[in-house]
Design an enzyme around this catalytic site. Structure first.
Site, PDB file in Angstrom:
ATOM      1  N   HIS A   1      -3.558  22.218 -11.663  1.00  0.00           N
ATOM      2  CA  HIS A   1      -4.275  23.437 -12.042  1.00  0.00           C
ATOM      3  C   HIS A   1      -4.429  24.381 -10.855  1.00  0.00           C
ATOM      4  CE1 HIS A   1      -8.339  25.362 -13.138  1.00  0.00           C
ATOM      5  NE2 HIS A   1      -7.473  25.835 -14.009  1.00  0.00           N
ATOM      6  N   ARG A   2      -3.870  25.579 -10.987  1.00  0.00           N
ATOM      7  CA  ARG A   2      -3.822  26.551  -9.879  1.00  0.00           C
ATOM      8  C   ARG A   2      -3.109  25.941  -8.677  1.00  0.00           C
ATOM      9  NH1 ARG A   2     -10.199  28.634 -10.221  1.00  0.00           N
ATOM     10  NH2 ARG A   2     -10.343  28.467 -12.498  1.00  0.00           N
TER      11      ARG A   2
HETATM   12  O1  G3P Z   1      -5.037  25.916 -17.633  1.00  0.00           O
HETATM   13  C1  G3P Z   1      -6.326  25.980 -18.108  1.00  0.00           C
HETATM   14  C2  G3P Z   1      -7.253  26.793 -17.273  1.00  0.00           C
HETATM   15  O2  G3P Z   1      -6.530  27.375 -16.210  1.00  0.00           O
HETATM   16  C3  G3P Z   1      -7.966  27.826 -17.994  1.00  0.00           C
HETATM   17  O3  G3P Z   1      -9.093  28.275 -17.302  1.00  0.00           O
HETATM   18  O4  G3P Z   1     -10.357  29.777 -15.852  1.00  0.00           O
HETATM   19  O5  G3P Z   1      -9.041  27.951 -14.842  1.00  0.00           O
HETATM   20  O6  G3P Z   1      -7.896  29.914 -15.812  1.00  0.00           O
HETATM   21  P1  G3P Z   1      -9.080  29.013 -15.895  1.00  0.00           P
HETATM   22 CA    CA Z   2      -5.642  29.372 -15.438  1.00  0.00          CA
END
Ligand code: G3P
Ligand code: CA
Length: 290
Positions: free
Chosen positions: A39-40
Protein backbone atom coordinates in the site's frame (compact mmCIF):
# COMPACT_ATOMS: atom_id res chain seq x y z
CA UNK A 1 -11.99 -26.13 9.65
CA UNK A 2 -14.00 -23.81 7.42
CA UNK A 3 -13.66 -24.68 3.72
CA UNK A 4 -12.36 -21.23 2.91
CA UNK A 5 -9.69 -21.51 5.56
CA UNK A 6 -8.63 -24.87 4.13
CA UNK A 7 -8.45 -23.31 0.67
CA UNK A 8 -6.42 -20.38 1.97
CA UNK A 9 -4.06 -22.72 3.79
CA UNK A 10 -3.61 -24.90 0.72
CA UNK A 11 -2.95 -21.80 -1.33
CA UNK A 12 -0.41 -20.70 1.23
CA UNK A 13 1.41 -24.02 0.93
CA UNK A 14 1.43 -23.76 -2.84
CA UNK A 15 2.56 -20.18 -2.58
CA UNK A 16 5.31 -21.08 -0.14
CA UNK A 17 6.82 -23.62 -2.51
CA UNK A 18 6.54 -21.22 -5.42
CA UNK A 19 7.88 -18.15 -3.70
CA UNK A 20 11.56 -18.84 -3.61
CA UNK A 21 12.52 -15.53 -5.20
CA UNK A 22 10.86 -12.26 -6.17
CA UNK A 23 10.48 -13.61 -9.70
CA UNK A 24 8.13 -16.23 -8.28
CA UNK A 25 5.98 -13.90 -6.23
CA UNK A 26 2.30 -14.76 -6.14
CA UNK A 27 0.49 -12.88 -8.89
CA UNK A 28 -2.98 -11.44 -8.55
CA UNK A 29 -4.33 -13.63 -11.32
CA UNK A 30 -3.13 -17.04 -10.26
CA UNK A 31 -5.23 -19.52 -8.35
CA UNK A 32 -3.02 -18.85 -5.34
CA UNK A 33 -4.59 -16.18 -3.22
CA UNK A 34 -4.69 -13.75 -1.67
CA UNK A 35 -2.16 -11.57 -3.41
CA UNK A 36 -0.17 -9.19 -1.23
CA UNK A 37 -0.20 -5.56 -2.37
CA UNK A 38 2.20 -2.98 -0.91
CA UNK A 39 0.00 0.00 0.00
CA UNK A 40 1.56 3.26 -1.25
CA UNK A 41 4.62 1.05 -1.74
CA UNK A 42 6.26 -0.47 1.31
CA UNK A 43 4.94 2.49 3.25
CA UNK A 44 5.72 1.23 6.75
CA UNK A 45 9.40 1.16 5.83
CA UNK A 46 9.93 4.00 3.34
CA UNK A 47 8.11 7.26 2.59
CA UNK A 48 4.77 6.47 0.99
CA UNK A 49 4.19 6.89 -2.75
CA UNK A 50 7.89 7.47 -3.52
CA UNK A 51 10.31 5.51 -5.68
CA UNK A 52 12.04 4.51 -2.46
CA UNK A 53 8.83 2.81 -1.33
CA UNK A 54 8.62 0.97 -4.65
CA UNK A 55 12.26 -0.10 -4.33
CA UNK A 56 11.69 -1.27 -0.78
CA UNK A 57 8.70 -3.36 -1.85
CA UNK A 58 10.79 -4.90 -4.63
CA UNK A 59 13.62 -5.64 -2.21
CA UNK A 60 11.07 -7.44 -0.03
CA UNK A 61 9.99 -9.52 -3.04
CA UNK A 62 6.57 -7.89 -3.28
CA UNK A 63 5.39 -7.57 -6.83
CA UNK A 64 2.19 -5.58 -6.38
CA UNK A 65 2.33 -1.94 -5.35
CA UNK A 66 -0.52 0.52 -4.86
CA UNK A 67 -0.25 4.26 -5.46
CA UNK A 68 -2.33 7.46 -5.62
CA UNK A 69 -2.33 9.72 -8.68
CA UNK A 70 -3.14 13.44 -8.70
CA UNK A 71 -2.34 16.40 -10.99
CA UNK A 72 -0.28 19.58 -10.74
CA UNK A 73 -1.29 23.10 -11.75
CA UNK A 74 0.42 22.71 -15.11
CA UNK A 75 -1.04 19.29 -15.82
CA UNK A 76 1.65 16.84 -14.72
CA UNK A 77 0.45 13.60 -13.15
CA UNK A 78 2.18 12.99 -9.82
CA UNK A 79 2.04 10.25 -7.20
CA UNK A 80 0.91 11.54 -3.81
CA UNK A 81 -1.90 10.58 -1.46
CA UNK A 82 -3.22 13.80 0.08
CA UNK A 83 -4.68 16.62 -2.01
CA UNK A 84 -2.31 18.95 -0.17
CA UNK A 85 1.48 18.82 0.09
CA UNK A 86 1.61 19.53 3.81
CA UNK A 87 1.86 16.09 5.43
CA UNK A 88 4.36 14.38 3.16
CA UNK A 89 6.58 17.23 1.92
CA UNK A 90 8.32 20.35 3.20
CA UNK A 91 6.08 22.64 1.13
CA UNK A 92 5.18 24.82 4.12
CA UNK A 93 8.85 25.65 4.65
CA UNK A 94 9.79 26.05 0.97
CA UNK A 95 6.67 27.98 -0.04
CA UNK A 96 5.51 29.70 3.18
CA UNK A 97 2.99 31.99 1.53
CA UNK A 98 1.13 29.33 -0.41
CA UNK A 99 -1.40 27.92 2.09
CA UNK A 100 -3.23 25.55 1.92
CA UNK A 101 -0.56 23.96 -0.30
CA UNK A 102 -2.95 22.14 -2.62
CA UNK A 103 -1.25 19.84 -5.10
CA UNK A 104 -3.32 21.39 -7.89
CA UNK A 105 -1.99 24.88 -7.09
CA UNK A 106 1.69 24.00 -7.62
CA UNK A 107 3.57 23.41 -10.86
CA UNK A 108 5.49 20.24 -11.48
CA UNK A 109 8.75 22.18 -11.25
CA UNK A 110 7.77 23.53 -7.84
CA UNK A 111 6.78 20.10 -6.55
CA UNK A 112 10.03 18.66 -7.89
CA UNK A 113 11.90 20.94 -5.47
CA UNK A 114 10.18 19.49 -2.41
CA UNK A 115 11.58 16.96 0.01
CA UNK A 116 9.10 14.08 0.29
CA UNK A 117 11.29 11.90 2.50
CA UNK A 118 12.50 13.82 5.56
CA UNK A 119 9.09 13.73 7.25
CA UNK A 120 9.47 9.94 7.32
CA UNK A 121 13.12 9.72 8.31
CA UNK A 122 16.44 11.48 7.90
CA UNK A 123 17.74 8.64 5.73
CA UNK A 124 15.21 9.64 3.09
CA UNK A 125 16.12 13.33 2.92
CA UNK A 126 15.95 14.52 -0.69
CA UNK A 127 13.43 11.92 -1.83
CA UNK A 128 11.07 13.49 -4.37
CA UNK A 129 7.39 13.31 -5.24
CA UNK A 130 7.52 11.13 -8.36
CA UNK A 131 5.75 11.86 -11.59
CA UNK A 132 3.48 9.04 -12.71
CA UNK A 133 5.82 8.46 -15.65
CA UNK A 134 8.86 8.02 -13.40
CA UNK A 135 6.83 5.81 -11.08
CA UNK A 136 5.70 3.56 -13.95
CA UNK A 137 9.29 3.28 -15.18
CA UNK A 138 10.47 2.16 -11.75
CA UNK A 139 7.64 -0.36 -11.30
CA UNK A 140 8.40 -1.74 -14.74
CA UNK A 141 12.10 -1.93 -13.96
CA UNK A 142 11.25 -4.16 -11.00
CA UNK A 143 8.78 -6.23 -13.06
CA UNK A 144 6.13 -5.34 -10.52
CA UNK A 145 2.41 -4.89 -11.02
CA UNK A 146 0.44 -1.77 -10.21
CA UNK A 147 -2.81 -1.05 -8.41
CA UNK A 148 -3.21 2.56 -9.54
CA UNK A 149 -5.66 4.73 -7.63
CA UNK A 150 -7.31 7.68 -9.36
CA UNK A 151 -7.35 10.03 -6.35
CA UNK A 152 -9.86 12.90 -6.03
CA UNK A 153 -10.85 12.81 -9.72
CA UNK A 154 -13.45 15.51 -9.07
CA UNK A 155 -10.54 17.97 -8.60
CA UNK A 156 -8.93 17.14 -11.93
CA UNK A 157 -11.34 17.15 -14.92
CA UNK A 158 -10.25 14.70 -17.60
CA UNK A 159 -7.69 13.00 -15.35
CA UNK A 160 -8.94 9.52 -16.24
CA UNK A 161 -8.16 10.03 -19.93
CA UNK A 162 -4.81 11.61 -19.09
CA UNK A 163 -3.84 8.67 -16.87
CA UNK A 164 -4.80 6.24 -19.63
CA UNK A 165 -2.75 8.19 -22.18
CA UNK A 166 0.27 8.08 -19.87
CA UNK A 167 -0.19 4.36 -19.27
CA UNK A 168 -0.44 3.85 -23.04
CA UNK A 169 2.64 5.98 -23.76
CA UNK A 170 4.62 3.98 -21.20
CA UNK A 171 3.58 0.63 -22.63
CA UNK A 172 1.24 -0.30 -19.79
CA UNK A 173 -1.83 -0.97 -21.93
CA UNK A 174 -0.49 -3.87 -23.94
CA UNK A 175 -1.98 -7.32 -23.54
CA UNK A 176 0.57 -8.45 -20.97
CA UNK A 177 -0.03 -5.52 -18.66
CA UNK A 178 -3.78 -5.63 -19.08
CA UNK A 179 -3.85 -9.33 -18.28
CA UNK A 180 -1.98 -9.34 -14.99
CA UNK A 181 0.05 -6.21 -14.37
CA UNK A 182 -2.47 -3.39 -13.96
CA UNK A 183 -5.65 -2.60 -12.06
CA UNK A 184 -7.09 0.93 -11.86
CA UNK A 185 -9.08 1.65 -8.70
CA UNK A 186 -10.97 4.62 -7.28
CA UNK A 187 -13.51 5.59 -4.65
CA UNK A 188 -15.28 7.30 -7.56
CA UNK A 189 -17.62 4.99 -9.49
CA UNK A 190 -17.94 7.72 -12.11
CA UNK A 191 -14.17 7.70 -12.68
CA UNK A 192 -14.19 3.93 -13.14
CA UNK A 193 -17.08 4.14 -15.59
CA UNK A 194 -15.05 6.66 -17.56
CA UNK A 195 -11.96 4.43 -17.53
CA UNK A 196 -14.03 1.47 -18.67
CA UNK A 197 -15.69 3.50 -21.45
CA UNK A 198 -12.38 4.84 -22.73
CA UNK A 199 -10.34 1.63 -22.44
CA UNK A 200 -12.62 -1.37 -21.84
CA UNK A 201 -9.65 -3.71 -21.56
CA UNK A 202 -8.41 -2.11 -18.34
CA UNK A 203 -9.42 -3.91 -15.16
CA UNK A 204 -10.94 -1.67 -12.51
CA UNK A 205 -11.69 -1.84 -8.80
CA UNK A 206 -14.21 0.17 -6.82
CA UNK A 207 -12.95 1.26 -3.41
CA UNK A 208 -15.55 0.98 -0.67
CA UNK A 209 -18.25 -1.46 0.29
CA UNK A 210 -21.54 -0.83 -1.49
CA UNK A 211 -24.57 -2.63 -0.10
CA UNK A 212 -24.65 -6.25 -1.23
CA UNK A 213 -27.98 -5.62 -2.91
CA UNK A 214 -26.36 -2.92 -5.08
CA UNK A 215 -23.27 -4.86 -6.14
CA UNK A 216 -24.71 -6.05 -9.44
CA UNK A 217 -24.91 -2.42 -10.55
CA UNK A 218 -21.11 -2.25 -10.59
CA UNK A 219 -20.50 -5.53 -12.44
CA UNK A 220 -20.73 -3.87 -15.85
CA UNK A 221 -17.52 -1.90 -15.36
CA UNK A 222 -15.77 -2.99 -12.15
CA UNK A 223 -13.75 -6.20 -11.89
CA UNK A 224 -13.16 -5.80 -8.18
CA UNK A 225 -14.79 -4.38 -5.08
CA UNK A 226 -12.08 -3.23 -2.64
CA UNK A 227 -13.45 -2.52 0.85
CA UNK A 228 -11.83 -1.62 4.12
CA UNK A 229 -11.24 -4.86 6.03
CA UNK A 230 -13.52 -3.45 8.73
CA UNK A 231 -16.47 -3.62 6.32
CA UNK A 232 -15.91 -7.24 5.32
CA UNK A 233 -17.67 -10.48 6.15
CA UNK A 234 -17.63 -13.93 4.53
CA UNK A 235 -21.12 -13.29 3.17
CA UNK A 236 -20.02 -10.05 1.56
CA UNK A 237 -17.04 -11.72 -0.15
CA UNK A 238 -19.35 -14.46 -1.38
CA UNK A 239 -21.78 -11.88 -2.73
CA UNK A 240 -19.01 -10.22 -4.75
CA UNK A 241 -17.64 -13.54 -6.00
CA UNK A 242 -21.11 -14.58 -7.17
CA UNK A 243 -21.10 -11.79 -9.75
CA UNK A 244 -19.38 -11.83 -13.13
CA UNK A 245 -17.31 -8.77 -13.91
CA UNK A 246 -16.90 -6.95 -17.23
CA UNK A 247 -14.17 -9.30 -18.42
CA UNK A 248 -16.14 -12.47 -17.87
CA UNK A 249 -14.47 -13.55 -14.63
CA UNK A 250 -15.95 -13.60 -11.13
CA UNK A 251 -15.63 -10.25 -9.43
CA UNK A 252 -12.90 -10.17 -6.84
CA UNK A 253 -12.14 -8.50 -3.51
CA UNK A 254 -8.97 -6.77 -2.32
CA UNK A 255 -9.15 -5.73 1.35
CA UNK A 256 -7.34 -2.71 2.86
CA UNK A 257 -5.40 -1.74 4.94
CA UNK A 258 -4.35 -4.87 6.80
CA UNK A 259 -1.18 -4.50 8.83
CA UNK A 260 -1.34 -7.29 11.41
CA UNK A 261 -1.15 -11.06 11.16
CA UNK A 262 -4.46 -11.83 12.85
CA UNK A 263 -6.47 -9.58 10.53
CA UNK A 264 -4.61 -10.93 7.51
CA UNK A 265 -5.61 -14.47 8.47
CA UNK A 266 -9.17 -13.38 9.14
CA UNK A 267 -9.71 -11.77 5.74
CA UNK A 268 -7.88 -14.63 4.00
CA UNK A 269 -10.34 -16.94 5.73
CA UNK A 270 -13.18 -14.87 4.28
CA UNK A 271 -11.78 -15.70 0.84
CA UNK A 272 -10.49 -12.29 -0.27
CA UNK A 273 -8.33 -12.25 -3.38
CA UNK A 274 -5.88 -9.56 -2.29
CA UNK A 275 -4.62 -7.97 0.91
CA UNK A 276 -3.45 -4.34 0.66
CA UNK A 277 -0.95 -3.61 3.39
CA UNK A 278 1.69 -1.17 4.62
CA UNK A 279 3.56 -4.19 6.03
CA UNK A 280 3.79 -6.76 3.28
CA UNK A 281 6.33 -8.76 5.27
CA UNK A 282 3.90 -9.17 8.18
CA UNK A 283 1.02 -10.22 5.94
CA UNK A 284 3.14 -12.56 3.87
CA UNK A 285 4.55 -14.26 6.94
CA UNK A 286 1.04 -14.66 8.35
CA UNK A 287 -0.33 -16.19 5.16
CA UNK A 288 2.63 -17.85 3.49
CA UNK A 289 5.08 -18.51 6.31
CA UNK A 290 8.11 -16.77 4.82
O1 G3P B 1 -5.87 0.69 -1.74
C1 G3P B 1 -6.77 1.06 -0.76
C2 G3P B 1 -6.47 2.37 -0.11
O2 G3P B 1 -5.35 2.96 -0.75
C3 G3P B 1 -7.57 3.31 -0.12
O3 G3P B 1 -7.41 4.32 0.83
O4 G3P B 1 -6.80 6.55 1.61
O5 G3P B 1 -5.07 4.79 1.50
O6 G3P B 1 -5.94 5.81 -0.58
P1 G3P B 1 -6.25 5.41 0.83
CA1 CA C 1 -4.71 4.64 -2.21
Amino acid sequence: MHARVIAATAAAVLGCTALLSPAHEVRADTAVRPSVIAHRGASAYAPENTLAAVDRAAAMGVLWVENDVQRTKDGELVVIHDDTLRRTTDAERVFPGRAPWNVKDFTAAEIARLDAGSWFGAAYKGTRVPTLKAYLDRVEQHHQSLLLEVKNPELYPGVEQQILETLDDEGWLDRRHLTDRLIVQSFSAAALRTVHRLRPGVRTGLLGAPAAADLSGYAGYADLINPSHTALSPAYVDAVHALTGPHGAPMRVFAWTVDDAATARTVAGYGVDGVITDKADVVRRALYWY
